[in-house]
Design a protein around this motif. Structure first.
Motif, PDB file in Angstrom:
ATOM      1  N   ALA A   8       0.868  -1.173   0.000  1.00  0.00           N
ATOM      2  CA  ALA A   8       0.000   0.000   0.000  1.00  0.00           C
ATOM      3  C   ALA A   8       0.905   1.224   0.000  1.00  0.00           C
ATOM      4  O   ALA A   8       1.503   1.556   1.026  1.00  0.00           O
ATOM      5  CB  ALA A   8      -0.908  -0.008   1.218  1.00  0.00           C
ATOM      6  N   THR A   9       1.042   1.864  -1.158  1.00  0.00           N
ATOM      7  CA  THR A   9       1.981   2.979  -1.279  1.00  0.00           C
ATOM      8  C   THR A   9       1.561   4.195  -0.471  1.00  0.00           C
ATOM      9  O   THR A   9       2.397   5.012  -0.107  1.00  0.00           O
ATOM     10  CB  THR A   9       2.156   3.395  -2.757  1.00  0.00           C
ATOM     11  OG1 THR A   9       0.874   3.675  -3.305  1.00  0.00           O
ATOM     12  CG2 THR A   9       2.845   2.297  -3.534  1.00  0.00           C
ATOM     13  N   SER A  10       0.281   4.316  -0.180  1.00  0.00           N
ATOM     14  CA  SER A  10      -0.173   5.476   0.582  1.00  0.00           C
ATOM     15  C   SER A  10      -0.662   5.080   1.976  1.00  0.00           C
ATOM     16  O   SER A  10      -1.587   5.680   2.511  1.00  0.00           O
ATOM     17  CB  SER A  10      -1.285   6.206  -0.179  1.00  0.00           C
ATOM     18  OG  SER A  10      -2.391   5.342  -0.357  1.00  0.00           O
ATOM     19  N   SER A  11      -0.010   4.095   2.560  1.00  0.00           N
ATOM     20  CA  SER A  11      -0.399   3.642   3.894  1.00  0.00           C
ATOM     21  C   SER A  11      -0.045   4.687   4.936  1.00  0.00           C
ATOM     22  O   SER A  11       1.031   5.292   4.896  1.00  0.00           O
ATOM     23  CB  SER A  11       0.307   2.327   4.226  1.00  0.00           C
ATOM     24  OG  SER A  11       0.037   1.967   5.564  1.00  0.00           O
ATOM     25  N   PHE A  34      10.830  -9.452  -8.920  1.00  0.00           N
ATOM     26  CA  PHE A  34       9.517  -9.334  -8.289  1.00  0.00           C
ATOM     27  C   PHE A  34       8.748  -8.189  -8.918  1.00  0.00           C
ATOM     28  O   PHE A  34       9.306  -7.347  -9.608  1.00  0.00           O
ATOM     29  CB  PHE A  34       9.657  -9.116  -6.774  1.00  0.00           C
ATOM     30  CG  PHE A  34      10.178  -7.757  -6.398  1.00  0.00           C
ATOM     31  CD1 PHE A  34       9.307  -6.742  -6.022  1.00  0.00           C
ATOM     32  CD2 PHE A  34      11.539  -7.482  -6.422  1.00  0.00           C
ATOM     33  CE1 PHE A  34       9.788  -5.494  -5.676  1.00  0.00           C
ATOM     34  CE2 PHE A  34      12.028  -6.239  -6.074  1.00  0.00           C
ATOM     35  CZ  PHE A  34      11.155  -5.243  -5.701  1.00  0.00           C
ATOM     36  N   GLN A  35       7.461  -8.208  -8.664  1.00  0.00           N
ATOM     37  CA  GLN A  35       6.579  -7.162  -9.168  1.00  0.00           C
ATOM     38  C   GLN A  35       5.867  -6.568  -7.957  1.00  0.00           C
ATOM     39  O   GLN A  35       5.263  -7.288  -7.155  1.00  0.00           O
ATOM     40  CB  GLN A  35       5.574  -7.782 -10.146  1.00  0.00           C
ATOM     41  CG  GLN A  35       4.629  -6.803 -10.769  1.00  0.00           C
ATOM     42  CD  GLN A  35       3.686  -7.509 -11.748  1.00  0.00           C
ATOM     43  OE1 GLN A  35       3.608  -8.740 -11.788  1.00  0.00           O
ATOM     44  NE2 GLN A  35       2.951  -6.731 -12.502  1.00  0.00           N
ATOM     45  N   GLU A  36       5.948  -5.261  -7.816  1.00  0.00           N
ATOM     46  CA  GLU A  36       5.306  -4.570  -6.709  1.00  0.00           C
ATOM     47  C   GLU A  36       3.925  -4.117  -7.169  1.00  0.00           C
ATOM     48  O   GLU A  36       3.801  -3.388  -8.154  1.00  0.00           O
ATOM     49  CB  GLU A  36       6.176  -3.370  -6.315  1.00  0.00           C
ATOM     50  CG  GLU A  36       5.897  -2.815  -4.967  1.00  0.00           C
ATOM     51  CD  GLU A  36       6.929  -1.765  -4.570  1.00  0.00           C
ATOM     52  OE1 GLU A  36       6.573  -0.911  -3.747  1.00  0.00           O
ATOM     53  OE2 GLU A  36       8.069  -1.775  -5.078  1.00  0.00           O
ATOM     54  N   GLY A  41      -3.956   2.160  -4.722  1.00  0.00           N
ATOM     55  CA  GLY A  41      -4.363   2.888  -5.924  1.00  0.00           C
ATOM     56  C   GLY A  41      -5.056   2.023  -6.956  1.00  0.00           C
ATOM     57  O   GLY A  41      -5.493   2.522  -7.990  1.00  0.00           O
ATOM     58  N   ASN A  42      -5.171   0.716  -6.701  1.00  0.00           N
ATOM     59  CA  ASN A  42      -5.767  -0.174  -7.692  1.00  0.00           C
ATOM     60  C   ASN A  42      -6.706  -1.159  -6.991  1.00  0.00           C
ATOM     61  O   ASN A  42      -6.267  -2.072  -6.300  1.00  0.00           O
ATOM     62  CB  ASN A  42      -4.651  -0.925  -8.436  1.00  0.00           C
ATOM     63  CG  ASN A  42      -5.157  -1.740  -9.592  1.00  0.00           C
ATOM     64  OD1 ASN A  42      -6.257  -2.282  -9.559  1.00  0.00           O
ATOM     65  ND2 ASN A  42      -4.348  -1.849 -10.631  1.00  0.00           N
ATOM     66  N   ARG A  46      -6.275  -4.969  -4.904  1.00  0.00           N
ATOM     67  CA  ARG A  46      -6.752  -5.172  -3.537  1.00  0.00           C
ATOM     68  C   ARG A  46      -7.684  -6.371  -3.470  1.00  0.00           C
ATOM     69  O   ARG A  46      -7.539  -7.232  -2.600  1.00  0.00           O
ATOM     70  CB  ARG A  46      -7.469  -3.931  -3.038  1.00  0.00           C
ATOM     71  CG  ARG A  46      -7.944  -4.054  -1.604  1.00  0.00           C
ATOM     72  CD  ARG A  46      -8.783  -2.901  -1.153  1.00  0.00           C
ATOM     73  NE  ARG A  46      -8.379  -1.664  -1.810  1.00  0.00           N
ATOM     74  CZ  ARG A  46      -8.511  -0.470  -1.295  1.00  0.00           C
ATOM     75  NH1 ARG A  46      -9.025  -0.332  -0.104  1.00  0.00           N
ATOM     76  NH2 ARG A  46      -8.155   0.597  -1.954  1.00  0.00           N
ATOM     77  N   LYS A  47      -8.627  -6.463  -4.401  1.00  0.00           N
ATOM     78  CA  LYS A  47      -9.572  -7.591  -4.409  1.00  0.00           C
ATOM     79  C   LYS A  47      -8.844  -8.907  -4.632  1.00  0.00           C
ATOM     80  O   LYS A  47      -9.104  -9.895  -3.939  1.00  0.00           O
ATOM     81  CB  LYS A  47     -10.616  -7.394  -5.519  1.00  0.00           C
ATOM     82  CG  LYS A  47     -11.696  -6.417  -5.183  1.00  0.00           C
ATOM     83  CD  LYS A  47     -12.701  -6.338  -6.317  1.00  0.00           C
ATOM     84  CE  LYS A  47     -13.766  -5.304  -6.050  1.00  0.00           C
ATOM     85  NZ  LYS A  47     -14.706  -5.154  -7.165  1.00  0.00           N
ATOM     86  N   TRP A  48      -7.924  -8.914  -5.591  1.00  0.00           N
ATOM     87  CA  TRP A  48      -7.206 -10.151  -5.904  1.00  0.00           C
ATOM     88  C   TRP A  48      -6.427 -10.627  -4.686  1.00  0.00           C
ATOM     89  O   TRP A  48      -6.453 -11.804  -4.329  1.00  0.00           O
ATOM     90  CB  TRP A  48      -6.262  -9.931  -7.091  1.00  0.00           C
ATOM     91  CG  TRP A  48      -5.721 -11.219  -7.625  1.00  0.00           C
ATOM     92  CD1 TRP A  48      -6.236 -11.959  -8.635  1.00  0.00           C
ATOM     93  CD2 TRP A  48      -4.561 -11.931  -7.159  1.00  0.00           C
ATOM     94  NE1 TRP A  48      -5.471 -13.096  -8.829  1.00  0.00           N
ATOM     95  CE2 TRP A  48      -4.442 -13.095  -7.934  1.00  0.00           C
ATOM     96  CE3 TRP A  48      -3.623 -11.701  -6.175  1.00  0.00           C
ATOM     97  CZ2 TRP A  48      -3.423 -14.020  -7.756  1.00  0.00           C
ATOM     98  CZ3 TRP A  48      -2.603 -12.617  -5.979  1.00  0.00           C
ATOM     99  CH2 TRP A  48      -2.510 -13.773  -6.768  1.00  0.00           C
TER     100      TRP A  48
END
Length: 197
Positions: A8-11, A34-36, A41-42, A46-48
């Motif tokens: 969460a980039t805006s935590s 790896f993939q961040e 923002g998406n 979050r659901k996945w």
């Protein structure tokens, strides 16, 4: 196979941000692809993430917090399980990856120590500890000789040992004083028990 790290980039939580930074920093330092993926923002990310964290691994409130780590669609774990795997030097098996060819898994994984030390410094400290243990063994051996009544072989040897001999004498004095003090305490306790009876 791509490692996916959900963050969460805006935590607003400093603890979450530190955990995310530690995971991402470790993967970058060890050149693990790896993939961040940002869940702030998406909504799809979050659901996945929430749907794919196994039920037994979700917290009591049911909402898993970042960072969450996956190998493609396979769940690896959260920060706590990542940290444990790193401490136990089993990070590649935790991530479901084969160790890099021609590398020693333990030495490579140990190169990034959790307290921020450099592996070479830690190895140097370990060597120093081993040397200290060896000198401790030799001091214990000397004490054994003194206990059996054996005197040192020559005055020259005493001069070579120098400071160690002085430390042993000081320690013996302290030990004798400590033993006398303990004996006095025991006598006082026995007298007090006798008066209570």
């Amino acid at each position: 196979m791509v490692i996916k790290v959900f963050v969460a980039t805006s935590s607003g939580s400093i603890a979450i941000r530190k955990k995310q930074q530690e995971v991402v920093g470790f993967l970058e330092a060890n050149k693990i692809d790896f993939q961040e993926l940002d869940i702030a923002g998406n909504e799809d990310n979050r659901k996945w993430m929430r749907e794919n964290v196994p039920g037994e691994r979700k917290p009591q409130n049911g909402i898993p917090l970042p960072p969450q780590i996956f190998n493609e669609e396979q769940y690896c774990g959260d920060f706590d399980s990542f940290f444990s795997a790193k401490e136990e030097n089993i990070i590649y098996s935790f991530l479901g990856l084969a160790p890099p060819p021609g590398s020693k898994v333990k030495s490579e994984e140990a190169s990034s120590l959790p307290n921020g030390d450099v592996a070479g410094e830690a190895e140097g400290a370990a060597e120093g500890t081993e040397k200290a243990e060896e000198s401790g063994d030799s001091e214990a051996h000397k004490e054994d000789k003194e206990d059996t009544g054996d005197l040192p072989e020559s005055p020259e040897k005493n001069e070579e040992e120098g400071e160690e001999g002085e430390k042993t004498e000081e320690t013996e004095g302290v030990t004798e004083e400590g033993a006398e003090g303990e004996a006095e305490e025991e006598e006082a306790e026995e007298e007090a028990e006798g008066e209570d009876s």
